[in-house]
Design an enzyme around this catalytic site. Structure first.
Site, PDB file in Angstrom:
ATOM      1  N   ARG A 227       0.770  -1.104  -0.038  1.00  0.00           N
ATOM      2  CA  ARG A 227       0.045  -0.042  -0.015  1.00  0.00           C
ATOM      3  C   ARG A 227       1.017   1.211  -0.226  1.00  0.00           C
ATOM      4  NH1 ARG A 227      -3.173  -2.798  -1.637  1.00  0.00           N
ATOM      5  NH2 ARG A 227      -5.370  -3.354  -0.980  1.00  0.00           N
ATOM      6  N   GLU A 256      -2.463   7.645  -5.058  1.00  0.00           N
ATOM      7  CA  GLU A 256      -2.657   7.029  -6.542  1.00  0.00           C
ATOM      8  C   GLU A 256      -4.057   7.038  -6.889  1.00  0.00           C
ATOM      9  OE1 GLU A 256      -3.541   2.433  -5.865  1.00  0.00           O
ATOM     10  OE2 GLU A 256      -1.456   2.799  -5.265  1.00  0.00           O
ATOM     11  N   HIS A 288       0.113  -0.231  -9.792  1.00  0.00           N
ATOM     12  CA  HIS A 288      -0.686  -1.307  -9.142  1.00  0.00           C
ATOM     13  C   HIS A 288      -1.052  -2.512  -9.907  1.00  0.00           C
ATOM     14  CE1 HIS A 288      -2.989  -1.017  -5.094  1.00  0.00           C
ATOM     15  NE2 HIS A 288      -2.955  -2.304  -5.363  1.00  0.00           N
TER      16      HIS A 288
END
Length: 322
Positions: A227, A256, A288
Site C-alpha cells: 500500500r 494514487e 498497481h
C-alpha cells in the site's frame, strides 16, 4: 435474482467475472469509482462490488444503506479504504488470497529490473545504443534482503529470495516458523534490499519515514507492492535527492487514487511529488499491477461471486471483514 453494482470496472476484470458469472447474479458494470458523487449508481442493487481506490467512507455507507444495499463485496485483499466503524447494518467481505505468487513475483521483477537496469538497456538497444556504461548491477547472491510482513505474499517472496541464495531477515508482529526475525530498525539498517508486504493500518502508516531512510544503506533498494501510504512519499523524494538509497521500485503510491488504473497521458498531473518520482532515473513505478495475472483475476472473480452468493442465498458470511 441478485443485483450487483460493480464500480471502477476495467475490461480485464469484466472478462474474468463474465467467465464465472451465473444466472442468479445480474452485474451492472460501471467505469466510474464509488464515492459520494456516484453512490446513487447502486440504486436497486443488493450488493456493491468495490476495489482499492473506491471511497467507502461513512457518507457513502450511509447512502448505500438508504438505497437498500446489503453487502459490500471487496474484490481485493486490502480494505483500508473501507470505514468499518461506519458499516452499520451493512456486511462486508473480501478476497483474502487471490495469488500471492503474482504479487511476490512482481516484487522480485521490480528488484531485478532496478538492479540490472534492464528497462534502460531495452530503451537503449531500441535506438541501437549498445553501450554498457551505467548499467552495472550487483549479485543478489549472498546479499541481505529485509522483508516487512510475512503473510502469504511475504513468505512467497522469501522463498523466491532464498532461491537466489540471499540471506533473509524479516519483521512481523506475528512471527512464522523458519524465518529469522529482527526489529524494524535492525532490518532497515542491515538490509541491502527491503520489500514491504504488510497491510496499511494506523500503526504501519508511513512506516518508512525520514528516520528510517536515514538509517538505510545508501546502496539499498526499496520495493513496495503493498500500500502506498506505508512510505512517506515526501520523505522518499528527499532521501533520493540526498542519495540515501540507491533505487526504489513502487507498484503503489499513497495518492494514487486519482491516477492509477487510468490513462492520464494527455493530462497535466497536478501532483508534484508523483511528477518528481516518475522523472527520477532510479525510480521504477508501475501502476498497481502486481496482482495482474490471469490466475489472480480468475481467483478474484470466483471468490467474490461465491462470497456474494453465500451471503445472499444462504446467509453465510464467507471471508467477512469485521
Amino acid at each position: 435474482m441478485i443485483k450487483m453494482a460493480f464500480f471502477d470496472a476495467k475490461p480485464y476484470e469484466v472478462e474474468a467475472f463474465k467467465k464465472w458469472s451465473t444466472d442468479d447474479i445480474q452485474i451492472r458494470y460501471m467505469e466510474h469509482k464509488l464515492n459520494a458523487q456516484t453512490v446513487d449508481s447502486a440504486k436497486g442493487c443488493d450488493v456493491v462490488c468495490a476495489f482499492v481506490n473506491d471511497t467507502i467512507d461513512g457518507e457513502v455507507l450511509e447512502e448505500l444503506q438508504k438505497l437498500g444495499v446489503k453487502l459490500v463485496a471487496m474484490r481485493c485483499a486490502g480494505y483500508n479504504n473501507l470505514d468499518l466503524k461506519a458499516l452499520g447494518d451493512l456486511k462486508a467481505v473480501r478476497v483474502p488470497a487471490y495469488s500471492p505468487h503474482a504479487v511476490a513475483e512482481h516484487a522480485m521483477a521490480l528488484l531485478l529490473t532496478l538492479n540490472r537496469k534492464t528497462h534502460k538497456a531495452y530503451n537503449r538497444t531500441r535506438e541501437f545504443n549498445f553501450s554498457l556504461n551505467g548499467l552495472t548491477g550487483v549479485d543478489l547472491y549472498g546479499k541481505t534482503v529485509g522483508v516487512v510482513g510475512t503473510g502469504r505474499i511475504g513468505r512467497m517472496f522469501i522463498d523466491i529470495c532464498r532461491g537466489f541464495g540471499m540471506k533473509v531477515i524479516a519483521y512481523d508482529m506475528y512471527p512464522a516458523e523458519g524465518i529469522d526475525y529482527v526489529d524494524l530498525d535492525t532490518l532497515f539498517r542491515e538490509s541491502d534490499f527491503i520489500s514491504l508486504h504488510c497491510p496499511l493500518t494506523d500503526e504501519t502508516h508511513h512506516l518508512v519515514d525520514e528516520k528510517r531512510f536515514a538509517i538505510m544503506k545508501d546502496s539499498a533498494i526499496l520495493i513496495n507492492t503493498s500500500r502506498g501510504a506505508l512510505v512517506d512519499s515526501v520523505a522518499l523524494v528527499e532521501a533520493l535527492w540526498n542519495k540515501q538509497l540507491r533505487a526504489v521500485g513502487l507498484d503503489v503510491y499513497e495518492e494514487e487514487a486519482n491516477y492509477f488504473f487510468e490513462d492520464c497521458s494527455g493530462e497535466i498531473i497536478d501532483d508534484a511529488t508523483l511528477q518528481l518520482l516518475v522523472s527520477m532515473p532510479n525510480v521504477l513505478l508501475t501502476s498497481h499491477q502486481a496482482f495482474l495475472t490471469e490466475e489472480a483475476l480468475s481467483n478474484i472473480a470466483e471468490t467474490t461471486l461465491n462470497n456474494v452468493k453465500e451471503f445472499m442465498l444462504n446467509g453465510n458470511l464467507v471471508n467477512e471483514i469485521k
